[in-house]
Design a protein around this motif. Structure first.
Motif, PDB file in Angstrom:
ATOM      1  N   LYS A   5      35.941  30.861  17.517  1.00  0.00           N
ATOM      2  CA  LYS A   5      35.869  30.691  15.885  1.00  0.00           C
ATOM      3  C   LYS A   5      36.126  31.872  15.273  1.00  0.00           C
ATOM      4  O   LYS A   5      36.312  31.795  14.012  1.00  0.00           O
ATOM      5  CB  LYS A   5      34.543  29.851  15.753  1.00  0.00           C
ATOM      6  N   LEU A   6      35.600  33.007  15.646  1.00  0.00           N
ATOM      7  CA  LEU A   6      35.726  34.374  15.084  1.00  0.00           C
ATOM      8  C   LEU A   6      37.352  34.711  14.857  1.00  0.00           C
ATOM      9  O   LEU A   6      37.903  34.691  13.660  1.00  0.00           O
ATOM     10  CB  LEU A   6      35.234  35.334  15.491  1.00  0.00           C
ATOM     11  N   LEU A   7      38.177  34.545  16.039  1.00  0.00           N
ATOM     12  CA  LEU A   7      39.470  34.993  16.208  1.00  0.00           C
ATOM     13  C   LEU A   7      40.501  33.812  15.735  1.00  0.00           C
ATOM     14  O   LEU A   7      41.558  34.324  15.262  1.00  0.00           O
ATOM     15  CB  LEU A   7      39.639  35.723  17.346  1.00  0.00           C
ATOM     16  N   ARG A   8      39.855  32.685  15.852  1.00  0.00           N
ATOM     17  CA  ARG A   8      41.055  31.566  15.486  1.00  0.00           C
ATOM     18  C   ARG A   8      40.396  30.429  14.762  1.00  0.00           C
ATOM     19  O   ARG A   8      40.487  29.403  15.157  1.00  0.00           O
ATOM     20  CB  ARG A   8      41.579  31.004  16.973  1.00  0.00           C
ATOM     21  N   PRO A   9      39.764  31.180  13.638  1.00  0.00           N
ATOM     22  CA  PRO A   9      38.999  29.756  12.709  1.00  0.00           C
ATOM     23  C   PRO A   9      40.106  28.935  12.078  1.00  0.00           C
ATOM     24  O   PRO A   9      41.100  29.264  11.843  1.00  0.00           O
ATOM     25  CB  PRO A   9      38.286  31.133  11.642  1.00  0.00           C
ATOM     26  N   CYS A  90      27.526  28.815   9.743  1.00  0.00           N
ATOM     27  CA  CYS A  90      28.625  29.779   9.806  1.00  0.00           C
ATOM     28  C   CYS A  90      28.100  30.832  10.879  1.00  0.00           C
ATOM     29  O   CYS A  90      27.246  31.221  10.618  1.00  0.00           O
ATOM     30  CB  CYS A  90      29.051  30.606   8.482  1.00  0.00           C
ATOM     31  N   LYS A  91      28.750  30.760  12.060  1.00  0.00           N
ATOM     32  CA  LYS A  91      28.240  31.388  13.228  1.00  0.00           C
ATOM     33  C   LYS A  91      29.070  32.800  13.519  1.00  0.00           C
ATOM     34  O   LYS A  91      28.776  33.597  14.512  1.00  0.00           O
ATOM     35  CB  LYS A  91      28.034  30.854  14.318  1.00  0.00           C
ATOM     36  N   THR A  92      30.255  32.950  12.469  1.00  0.00           N
ATOM     37  CA  THR A  92      30.985  34.299  12.998  1.00  0.00           C
ATOM     38  C   THR A  92      31.354  34.952  11.723  1.00  0.00           C
ATOM     39  O   THR A  92      31.405  34.479  10.572  1.00  0.00           O
ATOM     40  CB  THR A  92      32.222  33.912  13.538  1.00  0.00           C
ATOM     41  N   ALA A  93      31.528  36.476  11.578  1.00  0.00           N
ATOM     42  CA  ALA A  93      31.779  37.087  10.540  1.00  0.00           C
ATOM     43  C   ALA A  93      32.380  38.344  10.808  1.00  0.00           C
ATOM     44  O   ALA A  93      32.290  39.018  11.876  1.00  0.00           O
ATOM     45  CB  ALA A  93      30.301  37.425   9.806  1.00  0.00           C
ATOM     46  N   VAL A  94      33.184  38.997   9.798  1.00  0.00           N
ATOM     47  CA  VAL A  94      33.577  40.189   9.855  1.00  0.00           C
ATOM     48  C   VAL A  94      32.924  41.004   8.846  1.00  0.00           C
ATOM     49  O   VAL A  94      32.794  40.687   7.585  1.00  0.00           O
ATOM     50  CB  VAL A  94      35.153  40.420   9.753  1.00  0.00           C
ATOM     51  N   VAL A  95      32.257  42.173   9.077  1.00  0.00           N
ATOM     52  CA  VAL A  95      31.707  42.992   8.243  1.00  0.00           C
ATOM     53  C   VAL A  95      32.329  44.528   8.086  1.00  0.00           C
ATOM     54  O   VAL A  95      32.376  45.361   9.181  1.00  0.00           O
ATOM     55  CB  VAL A  95      29.969  43.189   8.701  1.00  0.00           C
ATOM     56  N   TYR A  96      32.824  44.833   6.968  1.00  0.00           N
ATOM     57  CA  TYR A  96      33.620  46.007   6.743  1.00  0.00           C
ATOM     58  C   TYR A  96      32.649  47.162   6.519  1.00  0.00           C
ATOM     59  O   TYR A  96      32.776  48.379   6.803  1.00  0.00           O
ATOM     60  CB  TYR A  96      34.409  45.888   5.542  1.00  0.00           C
ATOM     61  N   ALA A  97      31.437  46.978   5.968  1.00  0.00           N
ATOM     62  CA  ALA A  97      30.590  47.906   5.602  1.00  0.00           C
ATOM     63  C   ALA A  97      30.254  49.109   6.340  1.00  0.00           C
ATOM     64  O   ALA A  97      29.875  48.997   7.719  1.00  0.00           O
ATOM     65  CB  ALA A  97      29.148  47.541   5.001  1.00  0.00           C
ATOM     66  N   SER A  98      29.954  50.332   5.842  1.00  0.00           N
ATOM     67  CA  SER A  98      29.842  51.588   6.835  1.00  0.00           C
ATOM     68  C   SER A  98      28.402  52.088   6.456  1.00  0.00           C
ATOM     69  O   SER A  98      27.850  51.587   5.780  1.00  0.00           O
ATOM     70  CB  SER A  98      30.896  52.596   6.552  1.00  0.00           C
ATOM     71  N   GLY A  99      28.068  53.258   7.403  1.00  0.00           N
ATOM     72  CA  GLY A  99      26.820  53.811   6.744  1.00  0.00           C
ATOM     73  C   GLY A  99      25.723  53.358   7.742  1.00  0.00           C
ATOM     74  O   GLY A  99      24.594  53.650   7.514  1.00  0.00           O
TER      75      GLY A  99
END
Length: 691
Positions: A5-9, A90-99
């Motif tokens: 679901k993350l890679l082929r949503p 929603c059980k999958t996500a991409v998070v860009y944030a750094s730090g």
């Protein structure tokens, strides 16, 4: 975690969508061209519309349940956004944030990890650039992708997003996925590997690696790939102390020793390359050839003597094999060539046949029919642009004719690097004929390929003895204590005595000559302090030696604990080898063998391999040594007992594996190897334990 679901949503929400230059705008622009565009939703409470699409104030207002969300928010808002996404399924996500961990904030990263575990969230990142899925045309990626989705069979995992973008821009390479994993806070590299190993649409996996976080799973998935014969190509930074430090600061990963990592890769049949260009080109080679070569024998056919000589030298220097042709092969090729050509491998076929595609194909076919040949190289530099009258057109016709029969792989060996004619490249590679880089790089890729072909998973113990803890203080055992420790595990120990009272020497039943060594857990290098006397021929000499080694030890090491003097029969001389163990904090005990005595420091001719290991692996270690010739009937000397040496290596590896949590180091040096059938014997032993 549901990586599918993350890679082929089937639906995506962009939380924090915006039109500012950077990740926000690039992500939105990338997704607008997706086949999923009607199921892509922008979430931004401050905007009514973005790029002609409606904006929603929050994820709860969306018209459907979302498979995956992309969070384009600063670090302080990430956890709240993920909590809200989880609350609506929603059980999958991409998070860009750094730090997070990469800047030292381990606490924030652990909190995020705990949140993911609590809600069973599969989160890519943090500090990542997202992913590109060419199979479905989904660019969930924070940098603008200026290339259409072209489905392919190469998957790339990189802890660097820029490397993913650069690879996507190599227009001759076609991918299934490019994954920027970032810190791998919740989803580890090993999880992506496992998904891709099971993915039928991915044929080869390329990995740019900065560190391993889960050694247990890492080796488990490498074993999966080895058994399936799915190639994994890894470029790992951290070979040097500076590179290792940079890797740690970039991802927060801890890296073990590079030599240990290299040994693990060999155990599991992973192709480890030296630079990022090799990573791309090796994946490309494996993605284009329709099958692996059935054997490691190469043939090369060139249009000139100069090119033929280059192939002969470069291939041989790289450790590749050009087998002698079978008589029937040679005869068939002789019939096809002009009368002045000489049949050999590599073959200078002259330029005549290059103008005759069908006849050129027959020469390739003749090589293919030879059982000793596994792969055919066609020597020709393909330039940026060719006219239809150029020789490459009939040559490529012949290559395609032969390749269509799908018997053995064919590749073009270039002699100069340049951009390649796109028409010719497409013509060849669509039929499974890759164009290799120029000879230096091209033959290196072929060596990687043939090493992979030669690798037999069934010959290897596809597991490691990974310790449950690392570090801590250590203590050394004395020589006698070390030997008794190993004796419990079946290692043969010569008869010897520890004597603390010189008067007791006369009671010993000795076979002269003997050796006398100081027996102390605090004096590890006995000869350095005068603590060793050899070739003692009688009791009088032994008593004098006793006094001398004790006096020397007390003089040079006044605080050392002294158990006495170790007296043993002088072993007959043999060829000196070393067997050792170093317990790597990530991958566990690494067994070492090599030339022993003083030579281990001088020549550093050693082989390293992870425990546990079997007899075949031990023999591979021994035969990989440059000094292996010393164990053969070289220049009339007797053949050494290689089998006995291999057996001792297996015993030591078994001991190391069973004591993975308590063993720090082990050293048997020298181990004397006697003529075949006469066995081996260790002259000295040192075991260092964790406390």
């Amino acid at each position: 975690m549901d990586l599918k679901k993350l890679l082929r949503p089937s639906s995506i929400a962009v939380i924090g969508a915006n039109d500012k230059n950077g990740f926000g705008k690039s992500t939105c622009m990338n997704l607008l061209s997706s086949p999923l565009k009607d199921h892509i939703y922008f979430v931004n409470p401050k905007r009514e519309e973005l790029f002609g699409k409606k904006c929603y104030p929050n994820i709860r207002e969306l018209p459907e349940t979302i498979d995956m969300c992309i969070v384009i928010l600063n670090k302080k808002l990430v956890s709240g956004a993920l909590e809200e996404a989880a609350s609506v399924g929603c059980k999958t996500a991409v998070v860009y944030a750094s730090g997070y961990g990469e800047t030292g904030d381990k606490e924030a990263e652990q909190e995020l990890r705990d949140l993911c575990r609590k809600h069973d969230l599969a989160v890519m990142g943090v500090n990542c650039a997202g992913y590109i899925n060419n199979l479905d045309g989904i660019f969930a990626f924070g940098m603008l992708v200026k290339r259409e989705a072209v489905p392919g069979n190469i998957a790339i995992i990189s802890q660097s997003g820029k490397i993913c973008l650069n690879m996507m821009q190599m227009d001759h390479m076609n991918y299934s996925y490019l994954i920027s994993s970032g810190n791998s806070t919740c989803i580890h590299i090993e999880d992506y590997l496992e998904y891709l190993i099971e993915d039928d649409e991915t044929r080869v996996i390329g990995l740019y690696l900065e560190g391993v976080k889960d050694p247990e799973k890492f080796t488990r998935v490498l074993a999966m790939a080895a058994k399936k014969r799915k190639p994994i190509v890894i470029m790992k930074v951290g070979k040097t102390s500076k590179g290792s430090a940079l890797a740690a600061s970039h991802t927060g990963s801890l890296s073990g020793s590079d030599q240990s990592f290299d040994a693990v890769m060999k155990k599991f049949g992973v192709i480890r390359v030296d630079d990022i260009e090799e990573l791309a080109e090796m994946c490309h080679l494996l993605s284009v050839i329709p099958m692996l070569p059935p054997s490691t024998g190469l043939s090369a056919m060139c249009l000139s003597g100069g090119e033929t000589g280059i192939c002969a030298d470069m291939g041989t220097l790289m450790g590749l094999s050009y087998p002698e042709l079978q008589p029937e092969t040679a005869e068939k090729i002789r019939e096809l060539l002009p009368g002045y050509a000489t049949v050999a491998n590599p073959l200078d076929m002259s330029a005549t046949l290059a103008h005759d595609g069908p006849r050129y194909a027959e020469v390739i076919q003749a090589f293919m029919d030879d059982p000793s040949i596994g792969m055919i190289l066609c020597g020709q530099t393909i330039l940026e642009h060719h006219e239809v009258q150029d020789v490459i057109y009939p040559m490529s016709d012949g290559m395609v004719m032969a390749a269509k029969k799908r018997k053995k792989p064919i590749a073009v060996m270039s002699f100069f690097n340049s951009s390649r004619d796109k028409t010719i490249r497409k013509k060849l590679e669509s039929e499974g004929v890759p164009i290799l880089p120029a000879t230096g790089g091209g033959f290196k890729l072929l060596k990687y390929l043939m090493d992979f072909v030669a690798y037999v998973p069934e010959d290897h113990t596809l597991k490691l003895a990974i310790p449950e803890s690392s570090g801590g203080e250590t203590k050394a055992l004395s020589e006698r204590e070390s030997k008794l420790e190993l004796k419990k595990y079946g290692v043969d120990v010569p008869a010897e005595y520890v004597v603390s009272d010189k008067a007791k020497l006369k009671e010993l039943k000795l076979t002269w000559p003997v050796a006398a060594k100081i027996e102390s857990p605090d004096i590890l290098h006995k000869s350095d302090v005068g603590g060793v006397k050899l070739n003692i021929r009688n009791l009088e000499e032994l008593e004098a030696a006793f006094d001398e080694v004790v006096t020397n030890a007390k003089t040079h090491c006044p605080d050392a604990r002294i158990n006495g003097v170790l007296v043993s029969r002088m072993l007959p001389p043999g060829r000196e080898f070393i067997i050792g163990v170093n317990n790597d904090p990530q991958f566990g005990p690494m067994v070492l063998c090599g030339l022993g005595g003083v030579f281990v420091e001088v020549f550093k001719d050693v082989s390293l391999y992870p425990a546990p290991l079997n007899r075949k692996e031990a023999l591979q270690m021994i035969r990989s040594l440059k000094g292996y010739k010393l164990l053969t009937a070289y220049r009339g000397q007797k053949e050494g007992d290689v089998e006995a040496l291999a057996d001792m290596i297996v015993q030591i590896a078994d001991y190391a594996a069973k004591n993975k949590d308590t063993l720090a180091e082990l050293d048997l040096n020298p181990v004397f190897v006697y003529p075949k059938g006469e066995g081996v014997a260790m002259a000295d032993a040192l075991v260092v334990k964790k406390i």
